[in-house]
Each structure stands twice: as C-alpha cells, then as structure tokens.
Design a protein around this motif. Sequence first.
Motif, mmCIF file in Angstrom:
data_model
loop_
_atom_site.group_PDB
_atom_site.id
_atom_site.type_symbol
_atom_site.label_atom_id
_atom_site.label_comp_id
_atom_site.label_asym_id
_atom_site.label_seq_id
_atom_site.Cartn_x
_atom_site.Cartn_y
_atom_site.Cartn_z
ATOM 1 N N TRP A 102 0.837 -1.180 0.000
ATOM 2 C CA TRP A 102 0.000 0.000 0.000
ATOM 3 C C TRP A 102 0.887 1.250 0.000
ATOM 4 O O TRP A 102 2.070 1.174 0.267
ATOM 5 N N GLY A 103 0.292 2.373 -0.324
ATOM 6 C CA GLY A 103 0.998 3.645 -0.312
ATOM 7 C C GLY A 103 0.617 4.436 0.916
ATOM 8 O O GLY A 103 -0.507 4.345 1.412
ATOM 9 N N ARG A 104 1.570 5.218 1.419
ATOM 10 C CA ARG A 104 1.320 6.049 2.599
ATOM 11 C C ARG A 104 2.084 7.356 2.434
ATOM 12 O O ARG A 104 3.240 7.351 2.020
ATOM 13 N N SER A 105 1.440 8.454 2.774
ATOM 14 C CA SER A 105 2.099 9.759 2.760
ATOM 15 C C SER A 105 1.894 10.423 4.110
ATOM 16 O O SER A 105 0.771 10.576 4.572
ATOM 17 N N THR A 120 -1.350 8.167 -5.055
ATOM 18 C CA THR A 120 -1.442 7.140 -6.084
ATOM 19 C C THR A 120 -0.354 6.101 -5.851
ATOM 20 O O THR A 120 0.816 6.448 -5.700
ATOM 21 N N LEU A 121 -0.755 4.831 -5.809
ATOM 22 C CA LEU A 121 0.183 3.712 -5.724
ATOM 23 C C LEU A 121 0.187 3.026 -7.084
ATOM 24 O O LEU A 121 -0.863 2.617 -7.575
ATOM 25 N N GLN A 130 -5.676 4.654 -6.277
ATOM 26 C CA GLN A 130 -5.626 6.085 -5.980
ATOM 27 C C GLN A 130 -6.673 6.427 -4.925
ATOM 28 O O GLN A 130 -7.770 5.885 -4.930
ATOM 29 N N ILE A 131 -6.303 7.349 -4.024
ATOM 30 C CA ILE A 131 -7.230 7.802 -2.993
ATOM 31 C C ILE A 131 -7.057 9.302 -2.805
ATOM 32 O O ILE A 131 -5.958 9.836 -2.954
ATOM 33 N N ARG A 132 -8.152 9.967 -2.489
ATOM 34 C CA ARG A 132 -8.133 11.409 -2.210
ATOM 35 C C ARG A 132 -8.306 11.579 -0.700
ATOM 36 O O ARG A 132 -9.157 10.950 -0.087
ATOM 37 N N CYS A 133 -7.492 12.459 -0.117
ATOM 38 C CA CYS A 133 -7.554 12.732 1.317
ATOM 39 C C CYS A 133 -7.723 14.224 1.537
ATOM 40 O O CYS A 133 -7.086 15.036 0.864
ATOM 41 N N ALA A 134 -8.577 14.580 2.479
ATOM 42 C CA ALA A 134 -8.723 15.983 2.879
ATOM 43 C C ALA A 134 -7.631 16.290 3.897
ATOM 44 O O ALA A 134 -7.416 15.548 4.843
ATOM 45 N N VAL A 135 -6.919 17.383 3.680
ATOM 46 C CA VAL A 135 -5.832 17.796 4.557
ATOM 47 C C VAL A 135 -6.290 19.063 5.278
ATOM 48 O O VAL A 135 -6.499 20.092 4.649
ATOM 49 N N GLY A 136 -6.462 18.961 6.579
ATOM 50 C CA GLY A 136 -6.962 20.085 7.368
ATOM 51 C C GLY A 136 -6.028 21.277 7.374
ATOM 52 O O GLY A 136 -4.851 21.176 7.039
ATOM 53 N N ALA A 137 -6.557 22.417 7.784
ATOM 54 C CA ALA A 137 -5.807 23.668 7.782
ATOM 55 C C ALA A 137 -4.892 23.810 8.998
ATOM 56 O O ALA A 137 -4.152 24.769 9.088
ATOM 57 N N LEU A 143 -1.646 11.600 8.031
ATOM 58 C CA LEU A 143 -1.234 10.669 6.996
ATOM 59 C C LEU A 143 -2.396 10.332 6.096
ATOM 60 O O LEU A 143 -3.554 10.392 6.490
ATOM 61 N N CYS A 144 -2.058 9.995 4.880
ATOM 62 C CA CYS A 144 -3.002 9.569 3.857
ATOM 63 C C CYS A 144 -2.507 8.200 3.412
ATOM 64 O O CYS A 144 -1.306 8.009 3.224
ATOM 65 N N GLU A 145 -3.410 7.239 3.275
ATOM 66 C CA GLU A 145 -2.995 5.870 2.994
ATOM 67 C C GLU A 145 -3.964 5.220 2.020
ATOM 68 O O GLU A 145 -5.175 5.337 2.173
ATOM 69 N N THR A 146 -3.421 4.513 1.011
ATOM 70 C CA THR A 146 -4.269 3.769 0.085
ATOM 71 C C THR A 146 -4.706 2.476 0.749
ATOM 72 O O THR A 146 -4.091 2.027 1.717
ATOM 73 N N PRO A 147 -5.740 1.831 0.223
ATOM 74 C CA PRO A 147 -6.102 0.511 0.739
ATOM 75 C C PRO A 147 -4.961 -0.480 0.497
ATOM 76 O O PRO A 147 -4.191 -0.336 -0.452
#
Length: 187
Positions: A102-105, A120-121, A130-137, A143-147
Amino acid sequence: MNLRLIGIGAGVLIILSLPLAGAIAGPDFAGQDDGKGGGLFSVLGLSDSSRTSPARSAPTAGPQQPGPAEQPRTDSRCGPELSSPHGVEAQTCVMIGEGRTWGRSYYRNTSGRALDAVLTLMGPAGRTVQIRCAVGAGDEPGLCETPKEASAGGPEGYSAVAEFAVPDDEGELLLRSGSNSPAPGDG
C-alpha cells in the motif's frame, strides 16, 4: 491567579515532558527496531524509512515476560522528506507487509488553508490504486494511505506519489512527493 494562564502553562509543561517520557519508556515490548528514520516525522512519531537495523536475538534463558503480541513486520521504501514554500511538508512511502502492498504519505500543512491530497500507488502490470484525502488547515501531522492490496511482484515494482493542491477550480499544485529514494551520488 488567571485560570487561562494556568491552563496554558500546564499544557506547555505536558508538551515539553513528552520527549522525556518517550526517552524513559525505551524500546517497544518486543524489543525490535521498527526501522523508523530521523527527521521531522520521526520526532512526531510518524516517519517510516527504508533504513533497517540488525535483528536482535531473543534471550535464551529465563521465564518469558508477558507483553503485547508481536506485531507483523512491515517494510517501507520512502522518498525524501520534502517541503514547499507554501507551507506543506510530506514524505511518501511504499509499505509492504504480510503479502500486501500500500501507499502512505505523511504530511504536515502549515499553509493556513485546507488542501486536497491525491495519493497514487503504481504497481507491476499497470496496476494503480488512488485515494483522495482531505488535509486540514491545522499544523498537526497526518497521513493519507491507500487501501492494502495483495502484492504482485517485488517491492521494487511499486512506487507512490502524493500531490497536495488547493481545492478549488484552479487546483494549484503546492507539493508533489514520491517514494523514489535518491540514487547514490545524486544530490
């Protein structure tokens, strides 16, 4: 005395004592290094790195100590920690464990505005997740992670890319972070 001042002082004291508490706690119960590297994200307790350490051997004598069950091994291949002049910091990794990939950021957003991240992995034979993550202010790390998907081939066949952008019609790209590690001699 002002209760607000006391509350702020207590909060600062707690925050400042956390690194000391971590140093006193020592290694995990299993006694194994999880391969986390240095830098901003390791200070925050989030960073994975491609660095590994030699395996530690278990004691051969004495009674077994109770403790939590040993966690399955997870390997990672991470790109460099990057930051943009717009206030976004990120590190992107390909994670591999128990026959899954899986991918992780890891990220931190100090830009003062909410952002969108797309992770995107890419794998062998054109496989893409590919997954979309909301990044708070806020300025808190996240972290954002694909399945997790069944692995197909070796870890070198995978790469991950995270893109952080302003969530509007223009979608201004603020930072692109990849799992590619710089080749020796690059730099």
